[in-house]
Scaffold this active site. Sequence first.
Site, PDB file in Angstrom:
ATOM      1  N   GLY A  35     101.243 -99.730  60.411  1.00  0.00           N
ATOM      2  CA  GLY A  35     102.067-100.733  59.739  1.00  0.00           C
ATOM      3  C   GLY A  35     102.909-100.228  58.584  1.00  0.00           C
ATOM      4  O   GLY A  35     102.856 -99.058  58.242  1.00  0.00           O
ATOM      5  N   HIS A  87      92.327-107.363  64.365  1.00  0.00           N
ATOM      6  CA  HIS A  87      93.673-106.809  64.217  1.00  0.00           C
ATOM      7  C   HIS A  87      93.752-105.378  64.727  1.00  0.00           C
ATOM      8  O   HIS A  87      94.760-104.975  65.288  1.00  0.00           O
ATOM      9  CB  HIS A  87      94.062-106.873  62.740  1.00  0.00           C
ATOM     10  N   ASP A 103      91.998-112.016  65.488  1.00  0.00           N
ATOM     11  CA  ASP A 103      92.873-111.650  64.369  1.00  0.00           C
ATOM     12  C   ASP A 103      93.674-112.880  63.961  1.00  0.00           C
ATOM     13  O   ASP A 103      94.315-113.504  64.804  1.00  0.00           O
ATOM     14  CB  ASP A 103      93.806-110.520  64.807  1.00  0.00           C
ATOM     15  N   SER A 117     100.356-103.850  64.673  1.00  0.00           N
ATOM     16  CA  SER A 117     100.803-104.584  63.496  1.00  0.00           C
ATOM     17  C   SER A 117     102.314-104.438  63.295  1.00  0.00           C
ATOM     18  O   SER A 117     103.079-104.750  64.200  1.00  0.00           O
ATOM     19  CB  SER A 117     100.014-104.124  62.269  1.00  0.00           C
ATOM     20  N   TYR A 118     102.761-103.925  62.142  1.00  0.00           N
ATOM     21  CA  TYR A 118     104.197-103.799  61.926  1.00  0.00           C
ATOM     22  C   TYR A 118     104.813-102.719  62.822  1.00  0.00           C
ATOM     23  O   TYR A 118     106.038-102.632  62.933  1.00  0.00           O
ATOM     24  CB  TYR A 118     104.512-103.516  60.462  1.00  0.00           C
TER      25      TYR A 118
END
Length: 416
Positions: free
Chosen positions: A37, A389, A337, A133-134
């Site tokens: 991320g 996550h 998540d 994630s990112y």
Amino acid sequence: MQKQKCNRYIGIYSCIMLCKASLAMDGLRRSVVSRNGPGCSSVAYGASEEIGPFRINRTASGLYLNKFSWNKLANLLFLETPAGVGFSYSNRSSDLLDTGDQRTAEDSLKFLIQWMERFPRYKKRELYLTGESYAGHYVPQLANAIVGYNSKSKNPINLRGFMVGNAVTDNYYDNLGTVTYWWSHAMISDETYRQLVNICDFRRQKESNECESLYYYAMDKEFGNIDQYNIYAPPCNNSDGSRTTRHSMRLPHQPYPMFRQLSGYDPCTEKYAEVYYNRPDVQKALHANTTRIPYKWTACSETLNRNWNDTDSSVLPIYRKLIAAGLRIWVFSGDVDSVVPVTATRYALAQLKLDTDAPWYPWYVKKQVGGWTEVYKGLTFATVRGAGHEVPLLKPRAALQLLKSFLAGQPLPSLK
């Protein structure tokens, strides 16, 4: 090992880690680049907690083997980007104050080109990108940059596809899906849910003060002391016996702070990494921090997070382009998540309006349901049952099966 010249936005630490990881599995014909991320370290999370060959023990005194490491199936490159992540750095400190999606993609492409020049035997091998994630931005943006590079280059990179997990994808649908997840999992009241949906404009890059107050109220008064990255796992205890309550999410989805203790088999794994990578003997062994960076190694960089200056509101247009280019694309979601939840990803992917090749079915690991999946024309979506996550942290066997099926280009196994 000889030192290499690195792209200015990829530090010495990442180059040494990348070279060691890839050379260790020289007989394989695939490579996987793992990304994490915004402002967070792929070495801290991907390599040390999830898919790398080793994990850090509880006392941070040493390592132990990860029997579900992804290097059983592919060579692994853990890429620390942008400058300021982990021990990566730039010769200009001002670069840390001006970064974002575009620069990260450009510099990551430069790194790959230079790395393959340094290790030419990997030039013709299949390349796959992965992240979470990112990295839902990082990975398709880098894939898009590679496709653009290949259209003009006499020596194209052999990119075959990418896979992302619990991935930030589209501001509006990610945020709508996140609030829906909170409500559907009894984390917030009916009234708070109605207020969030009616007051917040999920398409905006920065929400109104009223909306911000609402979601902070939800976390303070209604969530309780939970790990938002795995809502059914206990949070990490502090040294005084208390537990950490984290306020790490923002609406709409954009780079947000990710300083946290992670859940999984051990909810305190991030703490071990921060102790381990600050040890002088570890830094020396890794040829890291040779410039003597005047701050401690941290799993995430707050400076980068505060100064992230460009972010795509949606990467769905890139998905459409890369599907048309014929790349293999997989998206998966750990279903416990609450930060980038499965509902958010399903809402976002639905906007692609893809035809179905194999309708929704349960997939299996060791005769147990690993999750559910649907195969579309151009994209495969899968959930991972009971994972947070960071899917490989809590469900490493299921995550390894994901990679195995992805690399083979085969649907996830059904009970039949």
